[in-house]
Design an enzyme around this catalytic site. Structure first.
Site, PDB file in Angstrom:
ATOM      1  CB  SER A   6      -0.565  -0.041   1.097  1.00 31.88           C
ATOM      2  OG  SER A   6      -1.309   0.843   1.523  1.00 31.88           O
ATOM      3  CE1 TYR A  45      -4.216  -1.985   5.524  1.00 34.62           C
ATOM      4  CE2 TYR A  45      -3.333   0.110   4.336  1.00 34.62           C
ATOM      5  CZ  TYR A  45      -3.952  -0.859   4.177  1.00 34.62           C
ATOM      6  OH  TYR A  45      -4.247  -1.046   2.749  1.00 34.62           O
TER       7      TYR A  45
HETATM    8  N1  LIG Z   1      -8.582  -0.657  -1.543  1.00 39.04           N
HETATM    9  C1  LIG Z   1      -7.933   0.257  -1.773  1.00 39.04           C
HETATM   10  O1  LIG Z   1      -7.973   1.158  -1.371  1.00 39.04           O
HETATM   11  C2  LIG Z   1      -6.312  -0.473  -1.585  1.00 39.04           C
HETATM   12  C3  LIG Z   1      -5.327   0.608  -1.617  1.00 39.04           C
HETATM   13  C4  LIG Z   1      -3.853  -0.254  -0.637  1.00 39.04           C
HETATM   14  C5  LIG Z   1      -3.729  -1.235  -0.741  1.00 39.04           C
HETATM   15  N2  LIG Z   1      -5.088  -1.595  -0.800  1.00 39.04           N
HETATM   16  C6  LIG Z   1      -4.432  -3.837  -0.521  1.00 39.04           C
HETATM   17  O2  LIG Z   1      -5.197  -4.668  -1.016  1.00 39.04           O
HETATM   18  C7  LIG Z   1      -5.165  -5.362  -0.681  1.00 39.04           C
HETATM   19  C8  LIG Z   1      -6.681  -5.783  -1.580  1.00 39.04           C
HETATM   20  O3  LIG Z   1      -8.164  -4.830  -0.228  1.00 39.04           O
HETATM   21  P1  LIG Z   1      -9.236  -5.030  -1.349  1.00 39.04           P
HETATM   22  O4  LIG Z   1      -8.955  -3.324  -1.136  1.00 39.04           O
HETATM   23  O5  LIG Z   1      -9.307  -5.441  -3.062  1.00 39.04           O
HETATM   24  O6  LIG Z   1      -9.790  -4.640  -0.368  1.00 39.04           O
HETATM   25  P2  LIG Z   1     -10.897  -6.290   0.535  1.00 39.04           P
HETATM   26  O7  LIG Z   1     -12.516  -6.113  -1.502  1.00 39.04           O
HETATM   27  O8  LIG Z   1     -12.341  -5.960   1.180  1.00 39.04           O
HETATM   28  O9  LIG Z   1     -10.548  -7.329  -0.037  1.00 39.04           O
HETATM   29  C9  LIG Z   1      -9.776  -8.498   0.894  1.00 39.04           C
HETATM   30  C10 LIG Z   1      -9.673 -10.045   0.601  1.00 39.04           C
HETATM   31  O10 LIG Z   1      -9.059 -10.196   1.394  1.00 39.04           O
HETATM   32  C11 LIG Z   1      -9.487 -11.670   2.054  1.00 39.04           C
HETATM   33  N3  LIG Z   1      -9.771 -11.860   3.423  1.00 39.04           N
HETATM   34  C12 LIG Z   1      -9.048 -10.901   4.362  1.00 39.04           C
HETATM   35  N4  LIG Z   1      -8.779 -11.900   5.576  1.00 39.04           N
HETATM   36  C13 LIG Z   1      -8.561 -12.908   4.899  1.00 39.04           C
HETATM   37  C14 LIG Z   1      -7.993 -13.618   6.099  1.00 39.04           C
HETATM   38  N5  LIG Z   1      -7.584 -14.012   6.921  1.00 39.04           N
HETATM   39  N6  LIG Z   1      -7.589 -15.111   5.182  1.00 39.04           N
HETATM   40  C15 LIG Z   1      -8.197 -15.008   4.192  1.00 39.04           C
HETATM   41  N7  LIG Z   1      -8.614 -13.743   3.243  1.00 39.04           N
HETATM   42  C16 LIG Z   1      -8.830 -12.190   3.551  1.00 39.04           C
HETATM   43  C17 LIG Z   1     -11.699 -11.162   1.826  1.00 39.04           C
HETATM   44  O11 LIG Z   1     -11.943 -11.932   1.732  1.00 39.04           O
HETATM   45  P3  LIG Z   1     -12.331 -13.056   3.072  1.00 39.04           P
HETATM   46  O12 LIG Z   1     -13.251 -11.873   4.047  1.00 39.04           O
HETATM   47  O13 LIG Z   1     -13.744 -14.362   2.089  1.00 39.04           O
HETATM   48  O14 LIG Z   1     -11.842 -13.729   3.670  1.00 39.04           O
HETATM   49  C18 LIG Z   1     -11.140 -10.156   0.283  1.00 39.04           C
HETATM   50  O15 LIG Z   1     -11.490 -10.878  -0.305  1.00 39.04           O
HETATM   51  C19 LIG Z   1      -5.382  -5.423   0.715  1.00 39.04           C
HETATM   52  O16 LIG Z   1      -3.828  -6.116   1.183  1.00 39.04           O
HETATM   53  C20 LIG Z   1      -5.261  -3.698   0.919  1.00 39.04           C
HETATM   54  O17 LIG Z   1      -4.428  -3.636   1.920  1.00 39.04           O
HETATM   55  C21 LIG Z   1      -5.806  -1.662  -1.166  1.00 39.04           C
END
Ligand SMILES: NC(=O)c1ccc[n+]([C@@H]2O[C@H](COP(=O)([O-])OP(=O)(O)OC[C@H]3O[C@@H](n4cnc5c(N)ncnc54)[C@H](OP(=O)(O)O)[C@@H]3O)[C@@H](O)[C@H]2O)c1
Length: 239
Positions: free
Chosen positions: A124, A137
């Site tokens: 991130s 975070y």
């Molecule tokens: N969106 C943003 O603005 C942003 C920016 C920078 C970085 N990121 C990073 O990008 C990555 C993906 O985020 P996203 O934005 O796509 O969010 P998201 O839609 O909430 O996706 C997170 C995914 O992680 C899975 N997950 C959560 N806890 C887990 C666990 N203990 N074991 C296995 N799977 C787990 C969730 O599925 P389940 O709940 O079914 O397990 C979900 O599919 C994350 O690392 C986030 O920190 C996001």
């Protein structure tokens, strides 16, 4: 055909990455705790869905009953709170999925990985800068970079690379949670809350999940064989 594993592949960035690789004909496996979003991601594509919790050692080990060529540690989560409002439970929860989950995933991935392999963490912009509302975070995401840089040096002579992608606010459920949180916190409307979220990005917009997927595809390509231990910012120049 490469074997590709994406943690947290049921939604958001993970889903976009899964679709991108599957559409190229790679053998994609996605995992998460809930099967339903994984199956939605699969749709009619050739994608294997596995239930796994990346915070659980045995659960992660079970995922690696076969080796992978590309492993993308994408699962992560965060909660907005100032330092003094951050409970130990919130801290532990955040580090467990966002940092320990990447450690467990990469450790098991590394054991069976062959030359040409790629380890990619979805980190991130919070890996590169802090924020007053995200102490846990940001600490976890900074930790991911330390882990990535250390693994990169360990695998450098093995034909494997380990890198991090650092997206800014990306158009997923996570950004939606941030927007609704700001609406409540500041008693404001969606447009204003969205403007607050995108104000950190010089382009003034959310990153598309597909842009992060395109970056993962590049880092997994043969042409990226000398990019190792790098933190690639996908943030419109935010950091
Ligand atoms: N969106 C943003 O603005 C942003 C920016 C920078 C970085 N990121 C990073 O990008 C990555 C993906 O985020 P996203 O934005 O796509 O969010 P998201 O839609 O909430 O996706 C997170 C995914 O992680 C899975 N997950 C959560 N806890 C887990 C666990 N203990 N074991 C296995 N799977 C787990 C969730 O599925 P389940 O709940 O079914 O397990 C979900 O599919 C994350 O690392 C986030 O920190 C996001």
């Amino acid at each position: 055909m490469r074997r590709v594993l994406i943690t947290g592949g049921g939604s958001g960035i993970g889903r976009a990455i899964a679709h991108r690789f599957a559409d190229l004909g790679d053998a994609v496996t996605i995992c998460g705790r809930r099967m339903e979003p994984l199956e939605e991601t699969r749709g009619d594509r050739n994608i294997t869905c596995r239930s796994a919790d990346v915070t659980d050692d045995a659960s992660v080990q079970a995922l690696f009953d076969k080796p992978y060529d590309v492993v993308i540690a994408n699962a992560g989560a965060g909660e907005a709170a100032r330092l003094t409002d951050t409970t130990l439970e919130m801290w532990d929860r955040t580090l467990a999925v966002t940092l320990t989950g990447v450690f467990l995933t990469f450790r098991e991935a590394r054991r069976g990985m062959q030359p040409g392999g790629r380890l990619i963490a979805i980190a991130s912009t919070a890996s590169l800068q802090g924020g007053p509302m995200i102490p846990a975070y940001a600490a976890a995401k900074h930790g991911v970079l330390g882990l990535v840089r250390s693994i990169a040096l360990d695998v450098a002579k093995k034909g494997i690379t380990c890198n991090a992608i650092c997206p800014g606010f990306t158009d997923t459920d996570m950004a939606e949670t941030a927007i609704t949180g700001l609406m409540e916190r500041y008693d404001t409307d969606r447009d204003q809350a969205t403007a607050m979220v995108v104000s950190g990005n010089p382009m003034g917009r959310l990153i598309a999940p597909e842009e992060v997927a395109a970056t993962a595809l590049f880092l997994s390509s043969k042409g990226a064989a000398s990019i190792n231990g790098h933190a690639l910012s996908v943030s419109g120049g935010e950091v």
